[in-house]
Enzyme design. Structure first.
Site, PDB file in Angstrom:
ATOM      1  N   ASP A   1       0.849  -1.196   0.000  1.00 12.58           N
ATOM      2  CA  ASP A   1       0.000   0.000   0.000  1.00 12.58           C
ATOM      3  C   ASP A   1       0.886   1.248   0.000  1.00 12.58           C
ATOM      4  OD1 ASP A   1      -2.066  -1.783   0.184  1.00 12.58           O
ATOM      5  OD2 ASP A   1      -2.671  -1.219   2.221  1.00 12.58           O
TER       6      ASP A   1
ATOM      7  N   GLY B   1      -6.312 -10.059   0.987  1.00 14.26           N
ATOM      8  CA  GLY B   1      -6.004 -11.418   1.433  1.00 14.26           C
ATOM      9  C   GLY B   1      -5.013 -11.404   2.579  1.00 14.26           C
ATOM     10  N   ALA B   2      -3.899 -10.706   2.386  1.00 12.42           N
ATOM     11  CA  ALA B   2      -2.854 -10.681   3.421  1.00 12.42           C
ATOM     12  C   ALA B   2      -3.378 -10.031   4.702  1.00 12.42           C
ATOM     13  CB  ALA B   2      -1.632  -9.940   2.897  1.00 12.42           C
TER      14      ALA B   2
ATOM     15  N   LEU C   1     -21.992  -2.548   7.804  1.00 11.76           N
ATOM     16  CA  LEU C   1     -22.633  -1.260   7.488  1.00 11.76           C
ATOM     17  C   LEU C   1     -21.909  -0.087   8.140  1.00 11.76           C
ATOM     18  CD1 LEU C   1     -26.188  -2.677   8.200  1.00 11.76           C
ATOM     19  CD2 LEU C   1     -25.444  -1.896   5.947  1.00 11.76           C
TER      20      LEU C   1
ATOM     21  N   GLY D   1     -23.156  -0.664  12.090  1.00 15.97           N
ATOM     22  CA  GLY D   1     -22.970  -2.025  12.596  1.00 15.97           C
ATOM     23  C   GLY D   1     -23.019  -3.063  11.502  1.00 15.97           C
TER      24      GLY D   1
ATOM     25  N   ALA E   1      -8.688  -1.405   5.833  1.00 16.71           N
ATOM     26  CA  ALA E   1      -8.561  -2.758   6.413  1.00 16.71           C
ATOM     27  C   ALA E   1      -9.530  -3.033   7.564  1.00 16.71           C
ATOM     28  CB  ALA E   1      -7.136  -3.080   6.833  1.00 16.71           C
ATOM     29  N   ALA E   2     -10.480  -2.134   7.813  1.00 17.02           N
ATOM     30  CA  ALA E   2     -11.469  -2.431   8.861  1.00 17.02           C
ATOM     31  C   ALA E   2     -12.300  -3.653   8.465  1.00 17.02           C
ATOM     32  CB  ALA E   2     -12.371  -1.228   9.088  1.00 17.02           C
ATOM     33  N   GLY E   3     -12.719  -3.694   7.209  1.00 20.31           N
ATOM     34  CA  GLY E   3     -13.488  -4.856   6.732  1.00 20.31           C
ATOM     35  C   GLY E   3     -12.656  -6.126   6.804  1.00 20.31           C
ATOM     36  N   ASP E   4     -11.381  -6.030   6.449  1.00 19.61           N
ATOM     37  CA  ASP E   4     -10.505  -7.209   6.505  1.00 19.61           C
ATOM     38  C   ASP E   4     -10.352  -7.689   7.947  1.00 19.61           C
ATOM     39  OD1 ASP E   4     -10.096  -6.877   3.769  1.00 19.61           O
ATOM     40  OD2 ASP E   4      -8.330  -5.608   4.084  1.00 19.61           O
TER      41      ASP E   4
ATOM     42  N   SER F   1      -2.623  -1.617  11.597  1.00 18.55           N
ATOM     43  CA  SER F   1      -3.792  -1.202  12.395  1.00 18.55           C
ATOM     44  C   SER F   1      -4.521  -2.382  13.036  1.00 18.55           C
ATOM     45  CB  SER F   1      -4.790  -0.446  11.505  1.00 18.55           C
ATOM     46  OG  SER F   1      -5.470  -1.339  10.632  1.00 18.55           O
TER      47      SER F   1
HETATM   48  O1  RIB Z   1      -9.027  -3.608   2.333  1.00 17.93           O
HETATM   49  C1  RIB Z   1      -7.898  -2.786   2.362  1.00 17.93           C
HETATM   50  C2  RIB Z   1      -6.934  -3.196   1.311  1.00 17.93           C
HETATM   51  O2  RIB Z   1      -7.506  -2.970   0.042  1.00 17.93           O
HETATM   52  C3  RIB Z   1      -5.644  -2.416   1.295  1.00 17.93           C
HETATM   53  O3  RIB Z   1      -4.656  -2.952   2.142  1.00 17.93           O
HETATM   54  C4  RIB Z   1      -5.264  -2.417  -0.183  1.00 17.93           C
HETATM   55  O4  RIB Z   1      -4.140  -3.192  -0.457  1.00 17.93           O
HETATM   56  C5  RIB Z   1      -6.481  -2.937  -0.920  1.00 17.93           C
HETATM   57  O5  RIB Z   1      -6.303  -4.234  -1.322  1.00 17.93           O
END
Ligand code: RIB
Length: 305
Positions: A14, A42-43, A222, A226, A250-253, A292
């Site tokens: 990123d 993914g990572a 959402l 929430g 990356a909150a969703g991840d 994060s």
């Molecule tokens: O979900 C966040 C990610 O989306 C970032 O880290 C970026 O690489 C994109 O893939």
């Protein structure tokens, strides 16, 4: 034995700029800072699963460049098994990210090596899939690879999670029956269902459509509203924790990784959703993608159970 989560997906470096606001078309803005940060959906989900309690293997591709080495090293530092992370020719995936002062972001990704994660590559790591309790996929690698992995995971009887990100169109109809948990955000739920999603009520309608298409269960995230859980019989709303957001990247991840590790570890769906929500809430209070993501003890400090 910790539960085993396998992530099939992207690794991106990123390239992150902070600016007062996002630029308009044709505009040049003076940024406030720049950083290179390990990311990729993914990572990030692999790191979240590992920090939040699971044993994790990553299946993906990096380029033969310095970013590839750094992306692999970042996962190894989390004790993630990277034997199925293949170094291919060319450049690693990158994401160009601008984060503004209200913590919103805009992201453009270039697939690079992620585009070379073919079904044949995944087939070569079938033993990794066989060892999984839960398998997570997203959409930053070729669609044929996601389709192959969903079907193979279903054949193996694994719990299959699809985070359909990024999404701009409906999924292939024959994927749905291989998905146990479909976890889109609002805009992805809208792209998949063809319906507007901007409230709990509209999320319920979209979730019903995705379950009618064949998904096992649906969790629509959402943001500040929430999450909505739908299982085909009923809906449950999980309110968001209130935090001061610094960066939502990356909150969703983090939610997906937290949910997967908790579910794989034997928590109920409701417990796993709440756990993922706490982890995601903590992540938005910190900058960057992988930096994060909180640890299990960070989450337990807020919710000991
Ligand atoms: O979900 C966040 C990610 O989306 C970032 O880290 C970026 O690489 C994109 O893939």
């Amino acid at each position: 034995m910790p539960a085993k989560v396998v992530v099939i997906g992207s690794l991106n470096m990123d390239l992150v700029t902070r600016a007062e606001r996002l630029p308009r078309a044709g505009e040049t803005l003076i940024g406030e800072s720049f950083a290179t940060v390990s990311g990729g959906k993914g990572a990030n989900q692999a790191v979240a699963s590992a920090r939040l309690g699971a044993e994790v293997s990553m299946v993906g591709c990096v380029g033969a460049d310095v970013y590839g080495e750094q992306l692999r090293a970042a996962l190894l530092a989390e004790q993630i098994d990277c034997r199925a992370v293949t170094t291919v020719g060319g450049s690693s995936g990158v994401a160009l990210i601008v984060v503004d002062d209200s913590s919103q972001n805009a992201i453009v990704i270039v697939a690079g090596a992620n585009g070379l994660l073919t079904p044949e590559v995944v087939t070569g790591f079938d033993a990794v899939l066989q060892a999984a309790d839960v398998i997570i996929c997203q959409l930053e690698v070729p669609m044929q690879t996601v389709g192959y992995t969903l079907k193979r995971g279903r054949e193996l009887g694994k719990t299959m999670i699809l985070n359909p990100a990024p999404a701009s169109s409906p999924l292939a109809a024959d994927w749905y029956s291989s998905i146990d948990y479909l976890i889109p955000n609002e805009s992805e739920a809208s792209a998949l269902s063809g319906l507007p999603v901007d409230s709990l009520k509209t999320a319920e309608v979209a979730a019903s459509r995705l379950i009618a298409a064949g998904a096992g269960k649906v969790i629509i995230t959402l943001g500040a509203q929430g999450s909505l859980f739908a299982n085909g019989q009923s809906f449950e709303h999980f309110p968001a924790l209130k935090v001061k957001a610094v960066d939502t990247t990356a909150a969703g991840d983090t939610f997906v990784g937290g949910f997967a590790s908790a579910l794989a570890g034997g928590k109920s769906e409701a417990e796993a959703i709440r756990f993922g929500q706490i982890a995601a809430a903590l992540s938005v209070t910190r900058a960057g993608a992988q930096p994060s993501i909180p640890t299990l003890s960070d989450v337990q400090a807020i919710s000991p159970s």
